[in-house]
Scaffold this active site. Structure first.
Site, PDB file in Angstrom:
ATOM      1  N   ASN A   9       4.581  -9.998   7.212  1.00  0.00           N
ATOM      2  CA  ASN A   9       3.860  -9.453   6.050  1.00  0.00           C
ATOM      3  C   ASN A   9       2.435  -9.153   6.486  1.00  0.00           C
ATOM      4  O   ASN A   9       1.622 -10.065   6.623  1.00  0.00           O
ATOM      5  CB  ASN A   9       3.873 -10.493   4.914  1.00  0.00           C
ATOM      6  CG  ASN A   9       2.985 -10.089   3.744  1.00  0.00           C
ATOM      7  OD1 ASN A   9       2.570  -8.933   3.644  1.00  0.00           O
ATOM      8  ND2 ASN A   9       2.673 -11.039   2.877  1.00  0.00           N
ATOM      9  N   LYS A  11       0.127  -7.699   4.905  1.00  0.00           N
ATOM     10  CA  LYS A  11      -0.843  -7.647   3.798  1.00  0.00           C
ATOM     11  C   LYS A  11      -1.681  -6.355   3.933  1.00  0.00           C
ATOM     12  O   LYS A  11      -1.156  -5.343   4.362  1.00  0.00           O
ATOM     13  CB  LYS A  11      -1.712  -8.896   3.774  1.00  0.00           C
ATOM     14  CG  LYS A  11      -0.856 -10.165   3.887  1.00  0.00           C
ATOM     15  CD  LYS A  11      -1.607 -11.408   3.596  1.00  0.00           C
ATOM     16  CE  LYS A  11      -0.710 -12.612   3.891  1.00  0.00           C
ATOM     17  NZ  LYS A  11      -1.241 -13.857   3.372  1.00  0.00           N
ATOM     18  N   HIS A  91       4.919 -12.188  -4.301  1.00  0.00           N
ATOM     19  CA  HIS A  91       4.064 -12.925  -3.354  1.00  0.00           C
ATOM     20  C   HIS A  91       2.967 -13.649  -4.146  1.00  0.00           C
ATOM     21  O   HIS A  91       2.467 -13.120  -5.142  1.00  0.00           O
ATOM     22  CB  HIS A  91       3.454 -11.958  -2.339  1.00  0.00           C
ATOM     23  CG  HIS A  91       2.771 -12.677  -1.217  1.00  0.00           C
ATOM     24  ND1 HIS A  91       1.511 -13.196  -1.334  1.00  0.00           N
ATOM     25  CD2 HIS A  91       3.199 -12.984   0.030  1.00  0.00           C
ATOM     26  CE1 HIS A  91       1.182 -13.789  -0.192  1.00  0.00           C
ATOM     27  NE2 HIS A  91       2.195 -13.678   0.650  1.00  0.00           N
ATOM     28  N   GLU A  93      -0.063 -13.979  -3.677  1.00  0.00           N
ATOM     29  CA  GLU A  93      -1.308 -13.202  -3.855  1.00  0.00           C
ATOM     30  C   GLU A  93      -1.161 -12.208  -5.004  1.00  0.00           C
ATOM     31  O   GLU A  93      -2.125 -11.943  -5.729  1.00  0.00           O
ATOM     32  CB  GLU A  93      -1.682 -12.506  -2.535  1.00  0.00           C
ATOM     33  CG  GLU A  93      -2.228 -13.513  -1.534  1.00  0.00           C
ATOM     34  CD  GLU A  93      -2.014 -13.161  -0.074  1.00  0.00           C
ATOM     35  OE1 GLU A  93      -1.704 -11.993   0.244  1.00  0.00           O
ATOM     36  OE2 GLU A  93      -2.127 -14.078   0.761  1.00  0.00           O
ATOM     37  N   GLU A 163       7.124 -20.321  -0.156  1.00  0.00           N
ATOM     38  CA  GLU A 163       5.780 -20.247   0.389  1.00  0.00           C
ATOM     39  C   GLU A 163       4.853 -21.143  -0.430  1.00  0.00           C
ATOM     40  O   GLU A 163       4.317 -20.700  -1.464  1.00  0.00           O
ATOM     41  CB  GLU A 163       5.266 -18.808   0.335  1.00  0.00           C
ATOM     42  CG  GLU A 163       6.110 -17.830   1.114  1.00  0.00           C
ATOM     43  CD  GLU A 163       5.294 -16.657   1.627  1.00  0.00           C
ATOM     44  OE1 GLU A 163       5.289 -16.445   2.833  1.00  0.00           O
ATOM     45  OE2 GLU A 163       4.625 -16.003   0.820  1.00  0.00           O
ATOM     46  N   GLY A 169      -2.131 -18.856   4.724  1.00  0.00           N
ATOM     47  CA  GLY A 169      -3.408 -18.429   5.301  1.00  0.00           C
ATOM     48  C   GLY A 169      -4.416 -19.555   5.463  1.00  0.00           C
ATOM     49  O   GLY A 169      -5.589 -19.300   5.724  1.00  0.00           O
ATOM     50  N   SER A 209       1.519 -20.292   7.125  1.00  0.00           N
ATOM     51  CA  SER A 209       0.947 -20.658   8.423  1.00  0.00           C
ATOM     52  C   SER A 209       2.006 -20.969   9.474  1.00  0.00           C
ATOM     53  O   SER A 209       1.821 -21.864  10.302  1.00  0.00           O
ATOM     54  CB  SER A 209      -0.046 -21.820   8.271  1.00  0.00           C
ATOM     55  OG  SER A 209      -1.092 -21.449   7.383  1.00  0.00           O
ATOM     56  N   GLY A 231      -0.491 -14.080   8.861  1.00  0.00           N
ATOM     57  CA  GLY A 231      -1.490 -13.912   9.918  1.00  0.00           C
ATOM     58  C   GLY A 231      -0.897 -13.687  11.298  1.00  0.00           C
ATOM     59  O   GLY A 231      -1.316 -12.768  12.026  1.00  0.00           O
TER      60      GLY A 231
HETATM   61  C1  PEP Z   1       2.227 -14.903   3.649  1.00  0.00           C
HETATM   62  O1  PEP Z   1       1.231 -14.400   3.156  1.00  0.00           O
HETATM   63  O2  PEP Z   1       3.364 -14.547   3.266  1.00  0.00           O
HETATM   64  C2  PEP Z   1       2.039 -15.913   4.683  1.00  0.00           C
HETATM   65  C3  PEP Z   1       3.017 -16.722   4.957  1.00  0.00           C
HETATM   66  O3  PEP Z   1       0.811 -15.922   5.287  1.00  0.00           O
HETATM   67  P1  PEP Z   1       0.351 -16.859   6.534  1.00  0.00           P
HETATM   68  O4  PEP Z   1       1.476 -16.842   7.543  1.00  0.00           O
HETATM   69  O5  PEP Z   1      -0.888 -16.206   7.043  1.00  0.00           O
HETATM   70  O6  PEP Z   1       0.127 -18.216   5.978  1.00  0.00           O
END
Ligand code: PEP
Length: 249
Positions: A9, A11, A91, A93, A163, A169, A209, A231
């Site tokens: 992803n 973003k 998601h 966000e 998640e 993040g 993460s 990320g």
């Molecule tokens: C995400 O935004 O779906 C995600 C898992 O981000 P990160 O891996 O950066 O924590």
């Protein structure tokens, strides 16, 4: 046997150069697992033409409407035409920054499925909710909203990403045991309404993460069938390492 899925992803990140570099690295993905890349809308066409055969394309959001006066929105049919197989819905966000509630997320899920896309439904609790021991209540409600909105088995052929919001993040990852416990809960909840056959085939991704260093441990859990990577998906080498952990595990 569920084939593991590693989905990136991006973003609101990336450019033509990242598409090119990820496409180059993805050529080394052996096929033992499935790889998917979800760039921002303007990069979908470049990704569709450059990603090697077998690497799936996904979008990060979709409108709940089919067409019409919805400035700025993108329909599921358009995503399909652009070459997408997957679309992320709900998601955290989108839920927190853009006020998407469970009802709206369900509308998007239904629109995606209706057009022939595979939704990747994101669910997860905040830190306050986990501390208050409300993880199963919150995740259960997020799942029920989808199952209430769909006639028949909602999650047949779909993907769910657990998640935990506190892990996205932040560099803070759920432990393999914490993630496995919630994944087992999700599979059980889906089995209760969609039946055990649908639940057994359902791919449950972990997101939060996940990186090259912790992927193998998480992916070794019996109910973790892949990862949704934020990320680390912006670094083609790291993304490929995570993919390899899934393909070899
Ligand atoms: C995400 O935004 O779906 C995600 C898992 O981000 P990160 O891996 O950066 O924590």
């Amino acid at each position: 046997m569920r084939r593991k899925l590693i989905a990136g992803n991006w973003k609101m990140n990336g450019d033509q150069d990242l598409v090119r570099r990820v496409a180059e690295h993805a050529a080394d993905s052996g096929g033992g697992a499935e790889m998917a890349v979800c760039p921002p809308f303007p990069l979908l066409a470049a990704a569709a033409s450059q990603l090697p055969f077998g690497v799936a394309l996904g979008a990060q959001d979709v409108s709940e409407y089919e067409a019409g006066a919805y400035t700025g929105e993108v329909s599921a049919g358009m995503l399909l035409e652009a070459g997408c197989r997957y679309v992320i819905v709900g998601h955290s966000e989108r839920r927190t920054l853009y006020g998407e509630d469970n009802g709206r997320v369900a509308g998007k899920f239904v629109a995606a499925r209706g057009a022939g896309l595979t939704p990747i439904l994101c669910v997860g609790e905040t830190l306050a909710e986990r501390d208050a021991e409300r993880t199963e209540v919150v995740v259960g409600e997020q799942l029920d909203a989808i199952m209430d909105a769909v006639d028949g088995p909602a999650f047949q052929g779909a993907v769910i990403a657990y998640e935990p919001v506190w892990a996205i993040g932040t560099g803070r990852t759920a432990t393999p045991d914490q993630a496995q416990a919630v994944h087992a809960f999700i599979r059980q909840r889906v089995a209760e309404r969609d039946g055990s056959e649908v639940a057994d085939q359902l791919r449950l991704l972990y997101g939060g993460s996940m990186k090259a260093e912790n992927a193998a441990e998480l992916l070794a859990q019996p109910d973790i069938d892949g990862g949704l990577i934020g990320g680390a998906s912006l670094d083609p080498e790291s993304f490929l390492s995570i993919y390899n952990a899934a393909a070899e595990g």
